[in-house]
Design a protein around this motif. Structure first.
Motif, PDB file in Angstrom:
ATOM      1  N   ARG A 122     -13.228   0.882   2.840  1.00 25.59           N
ATOM      2  CA  ARG A 122     -12.553  -0.424   2.864  1.00 25.59           C
ATOM      3  C   ARG A 122     -13.554  -1.529   3.207  1.00 25.59           C
ATOM      4  NH1 ARG A 122      -6.748  -0.520   3.446  1.00 25.59           N
ATOM      5  NH2 ARG A 122      -5.851   1.583   3.590  1.00 25.59           N
TER       6      ARG A 122
ATOM      7  N   GLU B 157     -14.356  -4.992   1.184  1.00 25.74           N
ATOM      8  CA  GLU B 157     -14.222  -6.293   1.819  1.00 25.74           C
ATOM      9  C   GLU B 157     -15.532  -7.076   1.728  1.00 25.74           C
ATOM     10  OE1 GLU B 157     -12.094  -9.311   3.279  1.00 25.74           O
ATOM     11  OE2 GLU B 157     -11.362  -7.335   2.641  1.00 25.74           O
TER      12      GLU B 157
ATOM     13  N   TRP C 245      -7.064   1.165  -6.698  1.00 25.05           N
ATOM     14  CA  TRP C 245      -6.400  -0.122  -6.873  1.00 25.05           C
ATOM     15  C   TRP C 245      -6.028  -0.294  -8.341  1.00 25.05           C
ATOM     16  CZ3 TRP C 245     -10.455   0.855  -3.699  1.00 25.05           C
ATOM     17  CH2 TRP C 245     -10.410   0.375  -2.385  1.00 25.05           C
TER      18      TRP C 245
ATOM     19  N   GLN D 131     -11.912  -9.967  -5.425  1.00 23.10           N
ATOM     20  CA  GLN D 131     -10.856 -10.724  -4.751  1.00 23.10           C
ATOM     21  C   GLN D 131      -9.533 -10.651  -5.495  1.00 23.10           C
ATOM     22  OE1 GLN D 131     -12.663 -14.623  -4.567  1.00 23.10           O
ATOM     23  NE2 GLN D 131     -13.700 -14.206  -2.629  1.00 23.10           N
ATOM     24  N   GLU D 132      -9.592 -10.563  -6.819  1.00 24.67           N
ATOM     25  CA  GLU D 132      -8.359 -10.586  -7.603  1.00 24.67           C
ATOM     26  C   GLU D 132      -7.687  -9.221  -7.701  1.00 24.67           C
ATOM     27  OE1 GLU D 132      -6.728 -11.879 -12.055  1.00 24.67           O
ATOM     28  OE2 GLU D 132      -8.724 -12.496 -11.382  1.00 24.67           O
ATOM     29  N   TYR D 133      -8.475  -8.170  -7.851  1.00 22.21           N
ATOM     30  CA  TYR D 133      -7.899  -6.860  -8.145  1.00 22.21           C
ATOM     31  C   TYR D 133      -7.941  -5.880  -6.965  1.00 22.21           C
ATOM     32  CZ  TYR D 133      -8.219  -8.572 -12.936  1.00 22.21           C
ATOM     33  OH  TYR D 133      -8.089  -9.324 -14.070  1.00 22.21           O
TER      34      TYR D 133
ATOM     35  N   VAL E 175      -7.074  -5.570  -3.877  1.00 18.73           N
ATOM     36  CA  VAL E 175      -6.266  -6.175  -2.820  1.00 18.73           C
ATOM     37  C   VAL E 175      -5.355  -5.107  -2.209  1.00 18.73           C
ATOM     38  CG1 VAL E 175      -6.344  -8.466  -3.866  1.00 18.73           C
ATOM     39  CG2 VAL E 175      -4.507  -6.884  -4.488  1.00 18.73           C
ATOM     40  N   PRO E 176      -4.979  -5.269  -0.950  1.00 20.31           N
ATOM     41  CA  PRO E 176      -4.172  -4.237  -0.276  1.00 20.31           C
ATOM     42  C   PRO E 176      -2.848  -3.931  -0.964  1.00 20.31           C
ATOM     43  CG  PRO E 176      -5.079  -5.789   1.323  1.00 20.31           C
ATOM     44  CD  PRO E 176      -5.382  -6.353  -0.024  1.00 20.31           C
ATOM     45  N   GLU E 177      -2.249  -4.931  -1.606  1.00 14.26           N
ATOM     46  CA  GLU E 177      -0.919  -4.750  -2.185  1.00 14.26           C
ATOM     47  C   GLU E 177      -0.905  -3.743  -3.327  1.00 14.26           C
ATOM     48  OE1 GLU E 177      -1.351  -8.453  -0.060  1.00 14.26           O
ATOM     49  OE2 GLU E 177      -2.414  -7.701  -1.838  1.00 14.26           O
ATOM     50  N   THR E 178      -2.057  -3.514  -3.973  1.00 13.30           N
ATOM     51  CA  THR E 178      -2.075  -2.598  -5.118  1.00 13.30           C
ATOM     52  C   THR E 178      -2.824  -1.306  -4.820  1.00 13.30           C
ATOM     53  OG1 THR E 178      -4.125  -3.478  -6.092  1.00 13.30           O
ATOM     54  CG2 THR E 178      -2.053  -4.608  -6.644  1.00 13.30           C
TER      55      THR E 178
ATOM     56  N   GLU F 264       0.822  -1.203   0.000  1.00 14.86           N
ATOM     57  CA  GLU F 264       0.000   0.000   0.000  1.00 14.86           C
ATOM     58  C   GLU F 264       0.861   1.260   0.000  1.00 14.86           C
ATOM     59  OE1 GLU F 264      -2.758   2.178   3.282  1.00 14.86           O
ATOM     60  OE2 GLU F 264      -3.349   0.104   2.788  1.00 14.86           O
TER      61      GLU F 264
ATOM     62  N   ARG G 194     -15.763  -8.615  -1.569  1.00 12.01           N
ATOM     63  CA  ARG G 194     -14.837  -9.742  -1.680  1.00 12.01           C
ATOM     64  C   ARG G 194     -15.384 -11.002  -1.000  1.00 12.01           C
ATOM     65  NH1 ARG G 194      -9.445  -9.245  -2.361  1.00 12.01           N
ATOM     66  NH2 ARG G 194      -9.037 -10.470  -0.480  1.00 12.01           N
TER      67      ARG G 194
END
Length: 465
Positions: free
Chosen positions: A357, A361, A277, A431-433, A435-438, A259, A364
């Motif tokens: 957020r 969630e 995202w 679920q795929e796109y 996500v916290p990492e992006t 993030e 998701r």
């Protein structure tokens, strides 16, 4: 820029406005489009719509801020201004005066992926506009006398649209944080330090490189004969030589691995929360399913008063003064799925961020109910039907899709693809796109306003001038 037209841009072209329906009362718009490619590479798209004696003529060039680099950011926008400052056949401002004398309206815009010029006028004069566009495609006159004052106009435009608007400054910083290598992180209007360094020579190089027939799409929709339009396009554009065939560098964004957060502190009346995202475009997907599932997901969150953000955050919990989602797959490069909003009075931005957020969630974890899904899909399809009366919108849609490399034929598949999205598709793409990492988060943290400053409406997600 002539006049800013939100939404034509498009921003982005939003889900409910991008795909207006065909001119015919039934069938797909793509059933009646005539496409021709001249020997010099110019693409010509024509759609007959004889319900009223009006015609939309448009020319889109495949160049925008995503083709720029450090030192010349915003130069596509500067050149768009100069396209009205004279050519061999027209004195400065005369192009616009001719359109006005013919009883027409005109505008121009620049986005990340394109630059466009369009006119709407009576059906007796469409060929005059094609002739005029062909003339300034090859004979633009760039002089210091016209350039220097027009650069001051652009500088002032940047001050008014970005520097003096807190939400616009947040968005500019946000995009730069979200995209480190990809040119989508650059502002369409350019950085002021680059604007200061523009020169006539740089503009001439940009014009010579990108304003060529093989890099352009002409779209004509309205009370016309398709064969006559194609013949006129050949007559006026056919002798213009093709360009050098520039190959665009990849400039790919490295994978985001965590993030990112920014805070912008400037004088402002209200805070703002912006979240985005990484999300795919149709150009990067082998199959279109994910893009349309993300469009429907956007509709679940933000497609009217019955959608979740309005129902639950604005009216239900009353923690958002406004909140919206935004996603467009109709771009040359991958972009963002975005959420944003203004916290309600006495609501901390962190509380609104947490609520946004939670909305993601929930998508998701829980499938969208069938009734809700059908309502969103029906809203999208209805918007397609309601848009049938605009020849301008039809021309814009065809030209935009062709210009960004998706192809105008995608317009005919829109309704079917939207209706094919399932509740499980929506959950899968969340679920795929999402996500916290992006994720990138931007917060506008207001400083006290002085007497000279006032707040503007919430910044748009679109990227056009």
């Amino acid at each position: 820029m002539r006049v800013h037209v939100p939404g034509l841009a498009p921003l982005l072209f939003c889900l409910t406005a991008l795909f207006a329906a065909p001119a015919a009362a039934s069938g797909s718009i793509t059933d009646n489009v005539v496409e021709t490619r001249l020997d010099n590479g110019l693409t010509v798209l024509v759609l007959e719509d004889r319900r009223a004696p009006v015609v939309s003529t448009q020319i889109w060039y495949r160049v925008g801020s995503a083709d720029e680099y450090g030192g010349v950011t915003g130069i596509s926008h500067m050149l768009e201004h100069m396209m009205f400052r004279g050519s061999e056949a027209f004195e400065p401002g005369e192009f616009s005066r001719v359109v006005s004398r013919l009883g027409g309206r005109e505008n121009a815009f620049v986005g990340r992926d394109y630059t466009g010029y369009h006119q709407l006028l009576g059906s007796d004069h469409w060929e005059t506009l094609l002739e005029m566009e062909a003339e300034r495609m090859q004979h633009l006159r760039l002089t210091e006398e016209e350039f220097l004052p027009e650069r001051e106009v652009v500088r002032e435009e940047r001050r008014q649209r970005v520097d003096d608007r807190p939400n616009a400054r947040l968005r500019e910083a946000f995009m730069a944080a979200a995209f480190h290598a990809d040119p989508y992180g650059q502002p369409v209007i350019g950085w002021m330090s680059d604007i200061d360094e523009y020169s006539v020579d740089a503009l001439q190089d940009w014009y010579d490189t990108w304003y060529t027939p093989d890099n352009a799409v002409v779209a004509v929709v309205g009370d016309v004969d398709a064969e006559a339009v194609v013949a006129a396009a050949e007559r006026h554009f056919g002798d213009i030589p093709a360009g050098p065939g520039v190959e665009r560098p990849a400039r790919s964004e490295p994978p985001q691995t965590g993030e990112r957060r920014i805070t912008v502190q400037v004088p402002a009346e209200l805070p703002y929360v912006m979240m985005g995202w990484k999300a795919p475009s149709l150009n990067s997907l082998e199959e279109p399913d994910d893009a349309y599932a993300l469009l429907v997901l956007e509709g679940v969150l933000s497609s009217g008063e019955a959608s979740r953000l309005a129902r639950e955050l604005e009216r239900g919990r009353e923690i958002a003064g406004s909140a919206a989602a935004s996603y467009s797959p109709f771009t040359r490069r991958d972009g963002l799925f975005m959420l944003g909003g203004v916290p309600a009075a006495d609501t901390d931005p962190g509380e609104l961020e947490a609520a946004l957020r939670e909305q993601i969630e929930r998508l998701r974890e829980e499938p969208v109910g069938e009734d809700e899904l059908e309502r969103v899909q029906a809203r999208v399809v209805a918007s397609e039907v309601y848009g049938r009366d605009s020849v301008h919108a039809q021309a814009s849609q065809l030209a935009m899709l062709e210009t960004v490399g998706i192809g105008w034929q995608e317009l005919g598949a829109f309704v079917e693809r939207v209706r094919a999205v399932t509740a499980e598709d929506v959950r899968r793409v969340a679920q795929e796109y999402l996500v916290p990492e992006t994720l990138t988060v931007g917060i506008l943290d207001p400083l006290p306003l002085d007497e000279r400053e006032s707040e503007e409406p919430a910044a748009e997600y679109g990227g056009e001038l």
